[in-house]
Design an enzyme around this catalytic site. Sequence first.
Site, mmCIF file in Angstrom:
data_model
loop_
_atom_site.group_PDB
_atom_site.id
_atom_site.type_symbol
_atom_site.label_atom_id
_atom_site.label_comp_id
_atom_site.label_asym_id
_atom_site.label_seq_id
_atom_site.Cartn_x
_atom_site.Cartn_y
_atom_site.Cartn_z
ATOM 1 N N GLU A 72 0.770 -1.340 -0.238
ATOM 2 C CA GLU A 72 -0.121 -0.121 -0.061
ATOM 3 C C GLU A 72 0.827 1.064 -0.002
ATOM 4 O O GLU A 72 1.963 1.225 0.496
ATOM 5 C CB GLU A 72 -0.819 0.027 1.276
ATOM 6 C CG GLU A 72 -1.969 -1.084 1.329
ATOM 7 C CD GLU A 72 -2.861 -0.902 2.405
ATOM 8 O OE1 GLU A 72 -2.800 -0.004 3.274
ATOM 9 O OE2 GLU A 72 -3.729 -1.717 2.530
ATOM 10 N N LYS A 102 2.468 4.520 1.504
ATOM 11 C CA LYS A 102 2.507 4.868 2.827
ATOM 12 C C LYS A 102 2.228 6.433 2.557
ATOM 13 O O LYS A 102 3.053 7.106 2.343
ATOM 14 C CB LYS A 102 3.939 4.490 3.382
ATOM 15 C CG LYS A 102 4.005 5.157 4.752
ATOM 16 C CD LYS A 102 5.516 4.567 5.391
ATOM 17 C CE LYS A 102 5.772 4.964 6.879
ATOM 18 N NZ LYS A 102 5.159 6.240 7.300
ATOM 19 N N ARG A 150 -1.704 9.381 12.011
ATOM 20 C CA ARG A 150 -2.803 8.368 12.242
ATOM 21 C C ARG A 150 -4.078 8.985 12.862
ATOM 22 O O ARG A 150 -4.149 9.740 13.774
ATOM 23 C CB ARG A 150 -2.167 7.443 13.180
ATOM 24 C CG ARG A 150 -2.912 5.929 12.840
ATOM 25 C CD ARG A 150 -2.368 4.938 12.031
ATOM 26 N NE ARG A 150 -2.761 3.744 12.275
ATOM 27 C CZ ARG A 150 -1.703 2.713 12.628
ATOM 28 N NH1 ARG A 150 -0.648 2.874 12.804
ATOM 29 N NH2 ARG A 150 -2.222 1.383 12.534
ATOM 30 N N GLU A 190 -5.074 7.093 7.700
ATOM 31 C CA GLU A 190 -4.004 8.223 8.007
ATOM 32 C C GLU A 190 -4.584 9.484 7.294
ATOM 33 O O GLU A 190 -5.133 9.452 6.073
ATOM 34 C CB GLU A 190 -2.733 7.787 6.953
ATOM 35 C CG GLU A 190 -1.672 8.780 7.081
ATOM 36 C CD GLU A 190 -0.882 8.598 8.211
ATOM 37 O OE1 GLU A 190 -1.071 7.573 9.329
ATOM 38 O OE2 GLU A 190 0.380 9.157 8.388
HETATM 39 P P1 AMP Z 1 6.180 5.469 11.055
HETATM 40 O O1 AMP Z 1 5.384 6.434 11.796
HETATM 41 O O2 AMP Z 1 7.391 5.749 10.219
HETATM 42 O O3 AMP Z 1 6.476 4.201 12.139
HETATM 43 O O4 AMP Z 1 5.304 4.537 10.043
HETATM 44 C C1 AMP Z 1 3.991 4.092 10.150
HETATM 45 C C2 AMP Z 1 2.778 4.841 10.022
HETATM 46 O O5 AMP Z 1 2.287 5.071 8.722
HETATM 47 C C3 AMP Z 1 1.533 4.379 10.438
HETATM 48 O O6 AMP Z 1 1.504 4.478 12.043
HETATM 49 C C4 AMP Z 1 0.467 5.333 9.966
HETATM 50 O O7 AMP Z 1 0.312 6.518 10.622
HETATM 51 C C5 AMP Z 1 1.184 5.421 8.545
HETATM 52 N N1 AMP Z 1 0.696 5.150 7.268
HETATM 53 C C6 AMP Z 1 0.658 5.615 6.456
HETATM 54 N N2 AMP Z 1 0.139 4.938 5.364
HETATM 55 C C7 AMP Z 1 -0.230 3.704 5.898
HETATM 56 C C8 AMP Z 1 -1.032 2.718 5.326
HETATM 57 N N3 AMP Z 1 -1.399 2.401 4.143
HETATM 58 N N4 AMP Z 1 -1.136 1.718 6.378
HETATM 59 C C9 AMP Z 1 -0.463 1.615 7.737
HETATM 60 N N5 AMP Z 1 -0.164 2.648 8.079
HETATM 61 C C10 AMP Z 1 0.168 3.924 7.220
#
Ligand code: AMP
Length: 570
Positions: free
Chosen positions: A251, A253, A258, A303
Amino acid sequence: MQYKKLAELYEALSSTTKRLEKTKILAEFLKHLQESDKEIIYLLSGNIYPDYDERKIGISNQLAIKAISKATGTSSENVTKDWKKIGDLGKVAHELTHRKKQSTLNSHVLTTEKVLHNLQKLPELVGKGTVDKKLSLITELLTSASPTEALYLVRTLIGDLRIGIQESTIRDALAEAFFQENTKEAHEKLQQAIDNTNDLAVVFELSKEGKLKSLGEVELEVGKPIKVMLAQKAATFESAFASLGTPLAVEYKYDGFRMVIHKKGDKITLFTRRLENVTKQFPEVQEYIKKYVTGKSFILDSEAVGYDKKTKEYQSFQHISQRIRRKYDIEKMQAELPIELNIFDILYYDGKSTINETFRKRSEIVRKIVHSQPYKIITSKQIITSDIKKAKEFYKKALNDNQEGVMLKNLEAPYKPGRRVGYMLKIKPEERDLDLVITGAEYGTGKRSGWMSSFIISCKGKSPGEYLEVGKVSTGLKEKESEGISYEELTKKLTPLITKEHGRTVEVKPKMIVSVTYQEIQKSPNYKSGWALRFPRFTSLRPDKPLTEIASLKEVEKDFASQKRNYRYG
Ligand code: AMP
């Protein structure tokens, strides 16, 4: 219960750094804790209500100083002086109370009921005269406290208990206290119950009744915030494919924050990953959910991403972060900084929890009930594939679309609230970034005098509450707040958190979380962690992330190991 007993428990817990010993001490205490005293379990983690509840104690150092001053008959200046010398306001309260107690005789007995009663009133107070009312509630407690009680009361007030207890220690202690024959299964069920309720008192109650089965059956409740499932980093597509199994979902990102959306009938509630209620700040989300999602009740994981209102180009998190805490001019902000919701998971649907369904199934439900409207609400862009080449192409597309990278997800996995279990792996081009906490700062000179201009950043250490320095950052900051993170803004936010001053440098309570990018990690004898980030730069403040989610020493070490491979995608 007498507060003295709780203070003795705190003393015993502080006397050892060994986790097993802490668990044993705590288990013994919990075994004898009455059901009517169950709220004491909140105090053990420095709270006064369940984890999901937004009512926190929220007392500043300054107010605590005033209360100590009043209760002990010492001037505020002298309390502050002692604080600067000793560095721990709790110990200052201990010493001053001890001195006072030698001259007065105190017959009051402080109970945990009284402590909870007064502390629980604090967040309710608003409006005129609030400070004085708060002061008198705290002073009342401190006046009846023994030196040791004063120490822990003050530490509780300022949110710095220092007894080295984490949620997982409480979980293990509950298992040891009530399910000795079956601790392994109990750990699992207790964790599940904690994740689903975010309420340790409820979990304690069920444990005390010996209801292991019921613990495993506690369901999510729509409207009550839940911790989100967390992602791990993947070093390469190959390793991600190997650990997730195929086919898997890839998917986009999205670079936003969140948002978990609860709907029950007409009532819609929005929460951040820190379980903060942000419903009022995002009125448009209510409208999108009502118009474009079918279903009577559900919990969606998403998100929220900002985009430019004119060009519609996606923007980084920093742009919209100000909307999260905004209390006024909400409509103006909504027009200026629009967001698009990207829905990627579902935890509850029409009367039933879906967290034990596979991601494949949950994703299908999401796609069935969300009717995508670009720039308002969409389902996350997704492919399902077993082909690494296709995943890499999709990744390039995501970057071209101005998104951060991709998430790779195990299609057969359940949803694990609050866990970083490796069912979702993230891949980003700039692997070298970390979320860290500011633990110190230095005031600038010349043009920047009066402002903090250089900041010590730390990762999580090995024991709870331990933070280890990994570097100093001064780049990535702007002169004006409107242009990004400014010196002024950081100084304003960090000043109330100062715990110690030495000349131009200060130590601050670990509260402010920041995302930092860097060029390289190297070994360093100068920092407590043993590592130093080279050329670190601020990219954003992360008010949406809790302290528990910052990088750990292990992750820093892992990043160091992976930089040698210097992997390039594509
Ligand atoms: P990080 O904050 O760098 O650890 O990355 C994880 C975060 O990416 C998650 O907690 C979400 O807030 C965000 N995110 C963005 N797109 C997605 C997606 N398609 N699926 C899950 N999380 C996502």
